[in-house]
Design an enzyme around this catalytic site. Structure first.
Site, PDB file in Angstrom:
ATOM      1  N   SER A  83      32.104  75.395   6.642  1.00 54.91           N
ATOM      2  CA  SER A  83      30.906  76.109   6.201  1.00 54.91           C
ATOM      3  C   SER A  83      31.087  77.604   6.370  1.00 54.91           C
ATOM      4  O   SER A  83      31.626  78.062   7.386  1.00 54.91           O
ATOM      5  CB  SER A  83      29.689  75.658   7.009  1.00 54.91           C
ATOM      6  N   SER A  84      30.636  78.376   5.377  1.00 52.05           N
ATOM      7  CA  SER A  84      30.661  79.833   5.421  1.00 52.05           C
ATOM      8  C   SER A  84      32.089  80.320   5.656  1.00 52.05           C
ATOM      9  O   SER A  84      32.959  80.106   4.829  1.00 52.05           O
ATOM     10  CB  SER A  84      29.681  80.351   6.475  1.00 52.05           C
ATOM     11  N   SER A  85      32.365  80.935   6.800  1.00 52.65           N
ATOM     12  CA  SER A  85      33.736  81.345   7.099  1.00 52.65           C
ATOM     13  C   SER A  85      34.686  80.159   7.030  1.00 52.65           C
ATOM     14  O   SER A  85      35.843  80.283   6.612  1.00 52.65           O
ATOM     15  CB  SER A  85      33.798  81.990   8.486  1.00 52.65           C
ATOM     16  N   TYR A 123      31.255  74.627   2.014  1.00 51.88           N
ATOM     17  CA  TYR A 123      29.881  75.069   1.858  1.00 51.88           C
ATOM     18  C   TYR A 123      29.742  76.582   2.003  1.00 51.88           C
ATOM     19  O   TYR A 123      30.118  77.152   3.036  1.00 51.88           O
ATOM     20  CB  TYR A 123      29.008  74.375   2.913  1.00 51.88           C
TER      21      TYR A 123
END
Length: 315
Positions: free
Chosen positions: A155-157, A179
């Protein structure tokens, strides 16, 4: 299904030792000692680790022969144990008994994965990507895992790094599901990868390229290492919230342009309310190599959908 927003995640203080205890953290282990099952276990010796990453692993009880391996990568400010809580893969591992989950942690750059430096954006060059690949190779050997069933998610990073790992190690990973991220190589040359240290144009969705330009960036990460030949790339599904103003929504389209060119699959159709109400599935080709998910009203980050991930992974 765990559905915790970034703000809730930060407000709850999920970096506390209480959450680690809830995750079932066990005493330190090494590959020479049988790893406990049914608990999240730190592993201190998994091989080459040039950037000093940490690793926790979850092995279900009665693990099936030739299991799959999932590399699950936390968001900025997180840790592997926190992401084991947020992603909710472990209960599914207990039910299926056919995969183990690796939860690495980075202590650097506000706990964000390095998706900016030349070392990390080059295969086996001594960056975070080298350490992460080392973890995966160790797990394949340790558990006699099926090398055709090795996957990466985050997720994200962690999504940013999932794209980079798929670019640097297409021979290791079979599929990606991530994500709220950015295209592989989008932060190349940035001072760092955290919100405090990175080039803001990428996160703001202002770095726009053609599919061919993005594909060239991605393929440069693999390079031409001695003894290797470029093979096929893993299949990819990527998720993004339409109300994401942290890693802005245009990054979904840039990721899809990049991967559709690399995988050579054209856009074919959209499907409303899939897999949930308010989500739109964006299908490329026959949907077997590349799909995107656009989440109406969802900010940063899109909640992890473990059932959909495991379906994408064929588990």
């Amino acid at each position: 299904m765990v559905r915790i927003s970034l703000l809730t995640y930060l407000a709850l203080g999920l970096g506390s030792t209480t959450v680690l205890a809830d995750c079932g953290q066990a005493p330190s282990s090494s590959p020479a000692v049988q790893i406990p099952t049914g608990v999240l276990t730190p592993v201190t010796d998994f091989g080459v680790n040039p950037t000093g990453l940490d690793l926790h692993i979850y092995v279900p009880k009665n693990l099936a022969p030739k299991p799959a391996v999932i590399l699950a990568l936390h968001l900025c400010g997180g840790t592997g144990p926190i992401y084991s809580y947020l992603s909710n893969y472990n209960p599914h591992a207990d039910q299926r008994k056919n995969f183990v989950v690796l939860y690495p942690s980075t202590p650097h750059d506000n706990h964000c994965w390095d998706v900016a430096s030349k070392k990390s954006l080059t295969r086996d060059a001594g960056g975070d990507t080298t350490s992460l690949a080392s973890m995966v190779r160790w797990a394949i050997s340790e558990f006699d895992a099926d090398p055709a069933k090795v996957f990466v998610t985050g997720s994200s990073s962690g999504c940013m790094m999932s794209n980079v790992m798929a670019a640097a190690y297409p021979d290791i990973f079979s599929a990606v599901s991530c994500y709220s991220g950015i295209p592989a190589g989008c932060l190349a040359g940035s001072p760092g990868a955290s919100p405090q240290n990175s080039d803001p144009t990428c996160g703001q969705g202002k770095k726009i390229k053609s599919g061919e330009e993005w594909a060239a960036v991605l393929k440069s990460i693999y390079g031409k290492p001695e003894g290797y030949t470029e093979g096929s790339y893993p299949k990819v599904q990527t998720w993004h919230g339409e109300a994401d103003f942290f890693v802005n929504y245009p990054n979904l389209q840039e990721q899809l342009k990049q991967w559709s060119t690399v995988l050579d699959v054209p856009f074919s159709k959209t499907q409303a309310n899939a897999p949930d109400t308010g989500y739109t599935k964006i299908v490329y080709g026959d949907g077997s190599k590349l799909v995107g998910y656009s989440a109406k009203g969802v900010g940063h980050t899109v909640p992890v959908h473990p059932e959909e991930d495991l379906k994408w992974f064929g588990l």
